[in-house]
Write an enzyme that holds these catalytic residues in place. Structure first.
Site, PDB file in Angstrom:
ATOM      1  N   HIS A  99      -7.869  -2.731 -10.173  1.00  0.00           N
ATOM      2  CA  HIS A  99      -7.350  -3.721 -11.115  1.00  0.00           C
ATOM      3  C   HIS A  99      -8.224  -4.957 -11.073  1.00  0.00           C
ATOM      4  O   HIS A  99      -8.890  -5.231 -10.072  1.00  0.00           O
ATOM      5  CB  HIS A  99      -5.888  -4.069 -10.826  1.00  0.00           C
ATOM      6  CG  HIS A  99      -5.629  -4.486  -9.406  1.00  0.00           C
ATOM      7  ND1 HIS A  99      -5.505  -3.575  -8.379  1.00  0.00           N
ATOM      8  CD2 HIS A  99      -5.503  -5.711  -8.850  1.00  0.00           C
ATOM      9  CE1 HIS A  99      -5.299  -4.222  -7.253  1.00  0.00           C
ATOM     10  NE2 HIS A  99      -5.301  -5.526  -7.500  1.00  0.00           N
ATOM     11  N   HIS A 101      -8.019  -9.134 -11.656  1.00  0.00           N
ATOM     12  CA  HIS A 101      -7.161 -10.308 -11.806  1.00  0.00           C
ATOM     13  C   HIS A 101      -7.806 -11.262 -12.807  1.00  0.00           C
ATOM     14  O   HIS A 101      -8.995 -11.590 -12.687  1.00  0.00           O
ATOM     15  CB  HIS A 101      -7.048 -11.070 -10.483  1.00  0.00           C
ATOM     16  CG  HIS A 101      -6.378 -10.323  -9.378  1.00  0.00           C
ATOM     17  ND1 HIS A 101      -5.057 -10.507  -9.064  1.00  0.00           N
ATOM     18  CD2 HIS A 101      -6.851  -9.403  -8.500  1.00  0.00           C
ATOM     19  CE1 HIS A 101      -4.736  -9.737  -8.041  1.00  0.00           C
ATOM     20  NE2 HIS A 101      -5.811  -9.051  -7.666  1.00  0.00           N
TER      21      HIS A 101
HETATM   22  P1  AMP Z   1      -4.619  -7.101  -4.857  1.00  0.00           P
HETATM   23  O1  AMP Z   1      -4.235  -7.940  -3.665  1.00  0.00           O
HETATM   24  O2  AMP Z   1      -5.955  -7.450  -5.437  1.00  0.00           O
HETATM   25  O3  AMP Z   1      -4.471  -5.623  -4.570  1.00  0.00           O
HETATM   26  O4  AMP Z   1      -3.576  -7.500  -5.986  1.00  0.00           O
HETATM   27  C1  AMP Z   1      -2.355  -6.881  -6.170  1.00  0.00           C
HETATM   28  C2  AMP Z   1      -1.594  -7.731  -7.140  1.00  0.00           C
HETATM   29  O5  AMP Z   1      -0.593  -6.956  -7.740  1.00  0.00           O
HETATM   30  C3  AMP Z   1      -0.896  -8.957  -6.514  1.00  0.00           C
HETATM   31  O6  AMP Z   1      -1.343 -10.140  -7.161  1.00  0.00           O
HETATM   32  C4  AMP Z   1       0.591  -8.685  -6.755  1.00  0.00           C
HETATM   33  O7  AMP Z   1       1.308  -9.857  -7.034  1.00  0.00           O
HETATM   34  C5  AMP Z   1       0.546  -7.748  -7.950  1.00  0.00           C
HETATM   35  N1  AMP Z   1       1.646  -6.817  -8.072  1.00  0.00           N
HETATM   36  C6  AMP Z   1       2.094  -5.946  -7.123  1.00  0.00           C
HETATM   37  N2  AMP Z   1       3.101  -5.209  -7.619  1.00  0.00           N
HETATM   38  C7  AMP Z   1       3.296  -5.613  -8.903  1.00  0.00           C
HETATM   39  C8  AMP Z   1       4.202  -5.235  -9.935  1.00  0.00           C
HETATM   40  N3  AMP Z   1       5.128  -4.285  -9.734  1.00  0.00           N
HETATM   41  N4  AMP Z   1       4.121  -5.877 -11.126  1.00  0.00           N
HETATM   42  C9  AMP Z   1       3.197  -6.848 -11.323  1.00  0.00           C
HETATM   43  N5  AMP Z   1       2.318  -7.239 -10.393  1.00  0.00           N
HETATM   44  C10 AMP Z   1       2.362  -6.635  -9.198  1.00  0.00           C
END
Ligand code: AMP
Ligand code: ZN
Length: 135
Positions: A99, A101
């Site tokens: 993903h 950001h």
């Molecule tokens: P990373 O630390 O780069 O893997 O980012 C994961 C991101 O996913 C974090 O910013 C979380 O807040 C976000 N996240 C996790 N679960 C969900 C969800 N169900 N819906 C929306 N965002 C999510």
């Protein structure tokens, strides 16, 4: 990937705050935003990280990032954007489905997406440049 939360969200099996969707991607609002409007680009196909992502998809993900931040800059009236992408737990990755950001920034906000600059020593420079060759 039966137990991947982002697979389920990307495919619409779990509801999400969807900003944009096409055949390959879903763009959602992060549930734990660094700033107001923090969004995530999710490919619908499961790849753990950037190492695994096919080149063509990687290219289209970056083009989509450009489109979204260009549109959202006006919607949110923000001053800038961080595009952040974590690979591996050491780098802060917590969800192991690739993903990107998209983090809107305003002058003086406290999002804290920064690091303390170190020093590029001659030894480090020599070591890294001597070891690296892109094939
Ligand atoms: P990373 O630390 O780069 O893997 O980012 C994961 C991101 O996913 C974090 O910013 C979380 O807040 C976000 N996240 C996790 N679960 C969900 C969800 N169900 N819906 C929306 N965002 C999510
Ligand atoms: Zn997945």
């Amino acid at each position: 990937m039966n137990d991947c939360i982002f697979c389920k969200i990307a495919k619409g099996e779990i509801p999400s705050a969807t900003l944009y969707e096409d055949e390959e991607f879903r763009v959602i609002l992060d549930q734990g935003p660094a700033t107001k409007g923090h969004a995530l680009i999710l490919p619908k196909a499961h790849y753990q990280n950037l190492y695994e992502l096919p080149d063509e998809l990687a290219g289209r993900a970056m083009i989509l990032a450009k489109k979204i931040i260009t549109e959202m800059k006006d919607v949110l009236d923000c001053d800038g954007y961080n595009v952040v992408q974590n690979n591996g737990s050491a780098a802060g990755q917590t969800v192991f489905h690739f993903h990107m950001h998209l983090i809107p920034r305003k002058e003086g906000d406290k999002a804290g997406i920064s690091w303390t600059p170190g020093t590029l020593t001659p030894e480090d420079k020599e070591e890294i440049l001597s070891k690296f060759s892109l094939k």
